[in-house]
Design a protein around this motif. Structure first.
Motif, PDB file in Angstrom:
ATOM      1  N   TRP A 125      -0.211  -6.192  -2.246  1.00  0.00           N
ATOM      2  CA  TRP A 125      -0.682  -5.987  -0.815  1.00  0.00           C
ATOM      3  C   TRP A 125      -1.177  -4.783  -0.424  1.00  0.00           C
ATOM      4  O   TRP A 125      -0.491  -3.829  -0.746  1.00  0.00           O
ATOM      5  CB  TRP A 125       0.860  -6.189  -0.109  1.00  0.00           C
ATOM      6  N   SER A 184       6.726   1.470   7.260  1.00  0.00           N
ATOM      7  CA  SER A 184       7.011  -0.139   7.230  1.00  0.00           C
ATOM      8  C   SER A 184       6.625  -0.475   5.729  1.00  0.00           C
ATOM      9  O   SER A 184       7.296  -1.194   5.164  1.00  0.00           O
ATOM     10  CB  SER A 184       6.468  -0.923   8.253  1.00  0.00           C
ATOM     11  N   GLY A 240      -0.941 -10.613   7.028  1.00  0.00           N
ATOM     12  CA  GLY A 240       0.449 -10.259   7.854  1.00  0.00           C
ATOM     13  C   GLY A 240      -0.090  -9.030   8.688  1.00  0.00           C
ATOM     14  O   GLY A 240      -0.839  -8.098   8.243  1.00  0.00           O
ATOM     15  N   PRO A 241       0.686  -8.549   9.569  1.00  0.00           N
ATOM     16  CA  PRO A 241       0.461  -7.354  10.366  1.00  0.00           C
ATOM     17  C   PRO A 241       0.964  -5.921   9.566  1.00  0.00           C
ATOM     18  O   PRO A 241       1.676  -6.139   8.851  1.00  0.00           O
ATOM     19  CB  PRO A 241       1.390  -7.593  11.294  1.00  0.00           C
ATOM     20  N   HIS A 242       0.081  -5.235   9.806  1.00  0.00           N
ATOM     21  CA  HIS A 242       0.340  -3.759   9.351  1.00  0.00           C
ATOM     22  C   HIS A 242       1.178  -2.778  10.406  1.00  0.00           C
ATOM     23  O   HIS A 242       0.323  -2.390  11.358  1.00  0.00           O
ATOM     24  CB  HIS A 242      -0.980  -3.197   8.824  1.00  0.00           C
ATOM     25  N   PHE A 243       2.275  -2.418  10.099  1.00  0.00           N
ATOM     26  CA  PHE A 243       3.259  -1.796  10.975  1.00  0.00           C
ATOM     27  C   PHE A 243       3.220  -0.446  10.680  1.00  0.00           C
ATOM     28  O   PHE A 243       4.185   0.491  11.179  1.00  0.00           O
ATOM     29  CB  PHE A 243       4.630  -2.255  11.089  1.00  0.00           C
ATOM     30  N   PRO A 255      -2.326  -3.800   3.080  1.00  0.00           N
ATOM     31  CA  PRO A 255      -2.393  -4.134   4.535  1.00  0.00           C
ATOM     32  C   PRO A 255      -3.214  -3.026   4.966  1.00  0.00           C
ATOM     33  O   PRO A 255      -3.470  -1.837   4.508  1.00  0.00           O
ATOM     34  CB  PRO A 255      -0.985  -3.789   5.007  1.00  0.00           C
ATOM     35  N   GLY A 256      -4.142  -3.534   6.166  1.00  0.00           N
ATOM     36  CA  GLY A 256      -4.984  -2.642   6.765  1.00  0.00           C
ATOM     37  C   GLY A 256      -6.483  -2.828   6.327  1.00  0.00           C
ATOM     38  O   GLY A 256      -7.304  -2.156   6.676  1.00  0.00           O
TER      39      GLY A 256
END
Length: 311
Positions: free
Chosen positions: A192, A228, A221-224, A194-195
Motif C-alpha cells: 500500500w 496514520s 482508501g484515504p491517506h490520513f 497511499p498518496g
C-alpha cells in the motif's frame, strides 16, 4: 509600468493614508499623490476614494491590488536573477521526509555559509517543476524525469540520487523477520502506497514496477498522513509499504516496524537534480559538486528502475 509607482500604490493601499505611505517610502506626501495620480491616468480608472480621514480603494483599486503585488514579486525575482548572492538557494523537493530533503540537510551541514531554502512546490508532475525552474521560481528541483522528453532550452538534468526501495512492515507481517527479501518474494503481498496521484511521476514508476514484477501495489482508501500509515502497518499482518533507504520516517518504539532491504534486483527511485544552466547562483554550483561526490559513493550493481527514467 514604473515599478516605484506600483510600489507606492501598494504602500498606500496597505497604509490607508497617503501620509503614512509617504513615511514608509521615505518620500513626501506630495510625491505619493503625484505617483498615484500618474498611475490612475495610465490605467484610466480611479484607484482610491480620497477623504479627509484617509483613502479607501475603489472597486478598480481592489481588482488591481493583487496584480500590483505580483508585479512587485516579479521585479524582485528579476533583480535576484542577476544578484543571486543576495538570497538563499531555493530547492524544491516533493516531500520533506524523502531522500533529496535528507541529502539537502547533509549539504547544509557541510556548507553552512550558503543560505538554503527548501520548498515544496506541490507540483504533481516533473514538467510542472521543470517549468518552475525555467521561470526562476526555484533554482533547482529534485524529480524523476522522463528522459525521453525534451527539456526546455537551457534546463539540464543530473546528477541522479538513486534511492533504493525498502519494504516497511509491522511485526506481525510474514516477512517481518527477514534480513532482506528478493523482489520476487513480494508477489502475493499487498503493498500500500497511499498518496499516489494519477499522472504523477511516482504513479508511473510504481505502475511499471508492479507490472514488470507482478506485484500488487495500490493507493486505495484515504491517506490520513504518515503517522496514520505507520499506525496501520504496526497493527496489520498483511499490509506493507515501500520507502527509500534515505527516507526519514519516524514512529513510536512500540510499533516495532521493520525496514527490510530488497535485492535481486534492487528497485531504485532516481531523484535527478534539474536546474537552469544560465542560473548564476553560487550555491547551485556548490550543490552540484556536493551531489557529484555524494552519488559517486552510492553506485550499485543489479539495480532496476523504470524504463522511461533510464538514461
Amino acid at each position: 509600468m514604473d515599478v516605484e509607482v506600483v510600489r507606492t500604490f501598494v504602500a498606500a493601499a496597505d497604509a490607508g493614508q497617503f501620509q503614512e505611505a509617504a513615511v514608509d517610502l521615505h518620500v513626501t506626501q506630495q510625491a505619493v499623490s503625484k505617483r498615484i495620480a500618474a498611475l490612475e491616468r495610465e490605467l484610466g480608472v480611479s484607484l482610491f476614494n480620497r477623504a479627509a480621514r484617509g483613502s479607501e480603494l475603489t472597486v478598480d483599486g481592489q481588482a488591481f491590488l493583487p496584480h500590483a503585488r505580483e508585479l512587485l514579486r516579479i521585479a524582485v525575482r528579476a533583480i535576484e536573477s542577476v544578484q543571486p548572492g543576495t538570497r538563499a538557494l531555493r530547492v524544491d523537493v516533493v516531500h520533506r521526509r524523502i531522500a533529496p530533503a535528507v541529502v539537502l540537510q547533509d549539504f547544509y551541514r557541510s556548507k553552512k555559509e550558503i543560505p538554503l531554502d527548501v520548498v515544496t512546490l506541490g507540483s504533481h508532475t516533473a514538467e510542472g517543476a521543470v517549468a518552475a525552474v525555467r521561470d526562476g521560481l526555484v533554482d533547482a528541483t529534485f524529480r524523476a524525469y522522463d528522459m525521453s522528453k525534451r527539456l526546455p532550452l537551457g534546463v539540464e538534468v543530473g546528477p541522479t540520487l538513486n534511492s533504493a526501495l525498502e519494504l516497511l512492515v509491522g511485526p506481525a507481517h510474514p516477512l517481518a523477520n527477514f534480513k532482506e527479501v528478493d523482489l520476487s518474494q513480494l508477489r502475493g503481498h499487498r503493498i500500500w502506497v497511499p498518496g499516489i496521484i494519477d499522472g504523477s511521476e511516482w504513479a508511473v514508476f510504481y505502475a511499471q514496477l508492479a507490472r514488470e514484477f507482478e506485484l500488487s501495489i495500490d493507493a486505495l482508501g484515504p491517506h490520513f498522513g504518515d503517522e496514520s500509515l505507520m499506525d496501520q502497518l504496526s497493527a496489520s499482518s498483511n499490509l506493507a509499504t515501500l520507502v527509500g533507504d534515505h527516507d526519514r520516517y519516524l514512529w513510536p518504539t512500540q510499533h516495532d516496524l521493520r525496514r527490510i532491504p530488497i535485492r535481486n534486483p534492487i528497485p531504485v527511485y532516481p531523484h535527478s537534480l534539474i536546474w537552469l544552466n544560465t542560473n548564476p547562483h553560487p550555491g547551485l554550483a556548490a550543490l552540484r559538486a556536493f551531489l557529484d561526490s555524494y552519488t559517486a559513493r552510492e553506485t550499485a550493481s543489479d539495480i532496476w528502475t523504470a524504463e522511461w527514467l533510464r538514461n
